[in-house]
Design a protein around this motif. Structure first.
Motif, PDB file in Angstrom:
ATOM      1  N   ARG A  36      32.174  10.624  64.214  1.00  0.00           N
ATOM      2  CA  ARG A  36      30.768  11.007  64.077  1.00  0.00           C
ATOM      3  C   ARG A  36      30.469  12.272  64.876  1.00  0.00           C
ATOM      4  NH1 ARG A  36      25.402   7.391  65.733  1.00  0.00           N
ATOM      5  NH2 ARG A  36      23.865   8.917  64.987  1.00  0.00           N
ATOM      6  N   TYR A  37      31.075  12.358  66.064  1.00  0.00           N
ATOM      7  CA  TYR A  37      30.839  13.516  66.939  1.00  0.00           C
ATOM      8  C   TYR A  37      32.166  14.213  67.207  1.00  0.00           C
ATOM      9  CZ  TYR A  37      26.504  10.978  67.782  1.00  0.00           C
ATOM     10  OH  TYR A  37      25.323  10.314  67.620  1.00  0.00           O
ATOM     11  N   GLN A  65      25.395  20.403  63.832  1.00  0.00           N
ATOM     12  CA  GLN A  65      24.356  20.721  64.803  1.00  0.00           C
ATOM     13  C   GLN A  65      24.856  20.387  66.197  1.00  0.00           C
ATOM     14  OE1 GLN A  65      21.075  22.070  63.969  1.00  0.00           O
ATOM     15  NE2 GLN A  65      22.372  22.470  62.194  1.00  0.00           N
ATOM     16  N   VAL A  66      24.574  21.247  67.168  1.00  0.00           N
ATOM     17  CA  VAL A  66      24.959  20.997  68.559  1.00  0.00           C
ATOM     18  C   VAL A  66      24.041  19.927  69.138  1.00  0.00           C
ATOM     19  CG1 VAL A  66      25.200  21.986  70.859  1.00  0.00           C
ATOM     20  CG2 VAL A  66      25.786  23.350  68.842  1.00  0.00           C
ATOM     21  N   ILE A  67      24.631  18.873  69.710  1.00  0.00           N
ATOM     22  CA  ILE A  67      23.810  17.792  70.253  1.00  0.00           C
ATOM     23  C   ILE A  67      24.043  17.570  71.732  1.00  0.00           C
ATOM     24  CG2 ILE A  67      23.564  16.592  68.054  1.00  0.00           C
ATOM     25  CD1 ILE A  67      25.778  14.702  68.965  1.00  0.00           C
ATOM     26  N   ASP A  68      25.085  18.180  72.304  1.00  0.00           N
ATOM     27  CA  ASP A  68      25.310  18.058  73.738  1.00  0.00           C
ATOM     28  C   ASP A  68      26.180  19.224  74.192  1.00  0.00           C
ATOM     29  OD1 ASP A  68      25.139  17.049  76.284  1.00  0.00           O
ATOM     30  OD2 ASP A  68      26.371  15.275  75.926  1.00  0.00           O
ATOM     31  N   PRO A 228      18.827  19.046  72.362  1.00  0.00           N
ATOM     32  CA  PRO A 228      19.786  19.988  71.832  1.00  0.00           C
ATOM     33  C   PRO A 228      19.227  21.409  71.802  1.00  0.00           C
ATOM     34  CG  PRO A 228      18.724  18.822  70.046  1.00  0.00           C
ATOM     35  CD  PRO A 228      18.194  18.218  71.326  1.00  0.00           C
ATOM     36  N   ILE A 229      20.117  22.385  71.699  1.00  0.00           N
ATOM     37  CA  ILE A 229      19.752  23.787  71.543  1.00  0.00           C
ATOM     38  C   ILE A 229      19.914  24.154  70.076  1.00  0.00           C
ATOM     39  CG2 ILE A 229      20.373  26.156  72.107  1.00  0.00           C
ATOM     40  CD1 ILE A 229      21.221  25.242  74.809  1.00  0.00           C
ATOM     41  N   PRO A 230      18.870  24.675  69.442  1.00  0.00           N
ATOM     42  CA  PRO A 230      19.007  25.056  68.040  1.00  0.00           C
ATOM     43  C   PRO A 230      20.146  26.066  67.885  1.00  0.00           C
ATOM     44  CG  PRO A 230      16.709  25.090  68.701  1.00  0.00           C
ATOM     45  CD  PRO A 230      17.515  24.908  69.950  1.00  0.00           C
TER      46      PRO A 230
END
Length: 237
Positions: A36-37, A65-68, A228-230
């Motif tokens: 998943r990640y 998408q960046v999530i961490d 998160p950072i867009p």
């Protein structure tokens, strides 16, 4: 992630001996569950190489998408020696991984996996330490030879060293140099290629290591405060 890093005091000779000892423990068949990640790991240096700066970017594998994100710094304690980069970089990488709040299921490392003279690049070494599937995604060739690649995204050729296939040269973008893909740990070469292409959009590097590279080698910054950072803001780093 709580990682027990073993004693890390090595001479170059001891480092080579440890690679020879541990290489038999590397698993190059698929032993990964649902992914998943997916994370990218890269390392840069500050203060004329005296400070090691490691960065990890965790992405959703479906949306990219960046999530961490996490960054860690340590004094550099091992010299730059090709083939022994894991001994220079892994302590800071482990520090960065321990800061994550979202744990990855698969890690793409900026560096070699089995495409290494002793079949034990940083992706193999890190994978063994943290017991997670890892892939080596290197920007340059360390050992081996391959046939010419077609200028076509996704085309790849086996990377051969001493009669053994140790990875592939992979064209991820038309008109650019290939990257060099090899298993790190708990993943097969074909599956590694598949995940690298799945994480690659319009750039030469997959999104995982591309974001990690920006954080590791861009202008010096402190820990990321808000996540998160867009993706369109990552160009700021």
């Amino acid at each position: 992630m709580n990682i027990a890093l073993p004693d890390w005091s090595f001479s170059p000779e001891q480092a080579i001996a440890l690679q020879q000892e541990l290489r038999s423990q590397v698993i190059v068949t698929d032993q990964l569950g649902k992914v998943r990640y997916v994370a990218g790991v890269d390392v840069g240096f500050e203060a004329e190489g005296t400070i090691t700066r490691a960065a990890v970017a965790v992405l959703d594998v479906d949306t990219l998408q960046v999530i961490d994100l996490a960054i860690a710094r340590r004094p550099t304690t091992f010299p730059y020696i090709p083939g022994l980069l894991s001994f220079r970089e892994i302590p800071a990488v482990v520090d960065a991984l321990e800061k994550l709040t979202v744990l990855p299921d698969l890690i793409l490392c900026d560096g070699q996996g089995t495409a290494h003279p002793r079949r034990f690049g940083i992706a193999c070494h890190l994978g063994l330490i943290i017991n997670l599937p890892t892939i080596g995604v290197a920007k340059s060739l360390l050992v081996g030879k391959h046939a010419d690649l077609a200028d076509e995204k996704g085309h790849h050729q086996p990377l051969i060293h001493k009669g053994e296939t140790i990875g592939v040269a992979l064209r991820t973008r038309v008109g650019t140099k290939p990257v060099y893909i090899s298993p790190g740990h708990r993943i097969s070469l074909n599956t590694a290629i598949s995940y690298v292409m799945r994480c690659t959009t319009k750039y030469r590097l997959p999104e995982t290591t591309r974001h990690a590279h920006k954080l590791a080698s861009g202008p010096a910054i402190d820990a990321i405060a808000v996540l998160p950072i867009p993706p369109d803001q990552l160009s700021l780093f």
